[in-house]
Design a protein around this motif. Structure first.
Motif, mmCIF file in Angstrom:
data_model
loop_
_atom_site.group_PDB
_atom_site.id
_atom_site.type_symbol
_atom_site.label_atom_id
_atom_site.label_comp_id
_atom_site.label_asym_id
_atom_site.label_seq_id
_atom_site.Cartn_x
_atom_site.Cartn_y
_atom_site.Cartn_z
ATOM 1 N N GLY A 139 0.812 -1.209 0.000
ATOM 2 C CA GLY A 139 0.000 0.000 0.000
ATOM 3 C C GLY A 139 0.846 1.259 0.000
ATOM 4 O O GLY A 139 2.013 1.253 0.416
ATOM 5 N N ARG A 168 -5.526 -2.385 5.820
ATOM 6 C CA ARG A 168 -5.916 -2.070 4.442
ATOM 7 C C ARG A 168 -7.432 -2.024 4.306
ATOM 8 O O ARG A 168 -7.985 -1.117 3.683
ATOM 9 N N ALA A 204 -8.865 1.147 6.116
ATOM 10 C CA ALA A 204 -8.049 2.359 5.965
ATOM 11 C C ALA A 204 -8.890 3.630 6.006
ATOM 12 O O ALA A 204 -8.528 4.610 6.652
#
Length: 198
Positions: A60, A187, A190
């Motif tokens: 990421g 993730r 987020a």
């Protein structure tokens, strides 16, 4: 493990200790952008973060914009391990991108973080989301791992001495938390963890 480096012209790469890490690695690059170059810098940042996101092992990327009265941008990259990070840092794509940004910034700071620290250091930027959200997510992750351990593993080790059972539980929780569960949850959540970024 954390190390900070400062540069004004030459590219900076992770130190050998970070490159050798077999655990997630986060790099935070803080760039002091010239006031009349912010739009150009944001276009460049979108391009370079997109390039990094395509590299094998990337977990990421994100761009943290400056708060009021500041010109400091933070580019955050996460990689599965030090070797994945090293491949990105040595790439021709990164070298070319760095040549195009030097005239847009006055100063740059690099921070490399490996291991469990990377989850928390990378998620404490200049304008972080509410800390209670990360706490809730971490508690939920520990609860889930512990529950599964109690249901699937504990019945098979009841004859073990208590210290060994606790050690086994701690090892499983920490390993799964650091390498599997938290990377996936940070993730997945987020936007909830850091609403100001989106």
């Amino acid at each position: 493990m954390q190390r900070r480096e400062r540069s004004t012209s030459s590219p900076v790469t992770a130190p050998e200790a970070v490159v050798a890490a077999a655990e997630p690695v986060t790099v935070t690059v803080a760039r002091d952008v010239r006031g009349d170059q912010r739009e150009a810098f944001e276009r460049w940042a979108a391009e370079v973060l997109g390039l990094a996101a395509e590299f094998p092992g990337n977990l990421g990327t994100s761009l943290l914009r400056p708060g009021p009265g500041s010109t400091l941008y933070h580019l955050v990259y996460r990689f599965a391990d030090g070797e994945s990070l090293a491949r990105w840092e040595r790439s021709t794509e990164r070298q070319a991108a760095l040549q195009r940004v030097e005239h847009l910034t006055d100063r740059v700071d690099y921070a490399h973080v490996a291991g469990l620290d990377s989850f928390f250091t990378a998620l404490t930027p200049a304008r972080p989301g509410p800390r209670w959200r990360m706490t809730v997510l971490t508690v939920a992750a520990v609860f889930g791992i512990t529950l599964v351990f109690q249901l699937l593993v504990s019945p098979h080790v009841t004859s073990w001495p208590l210290p060994l059972r606790l050690l086994l539980s701690a090892v499983i929780v920490v390993v799964l938390l650091g390498y599997v569960v938290m990377p996936a949850l940070t993730r997945l959540f987020a936007r909830w963890l850091h609403p100001s970024r989106y």
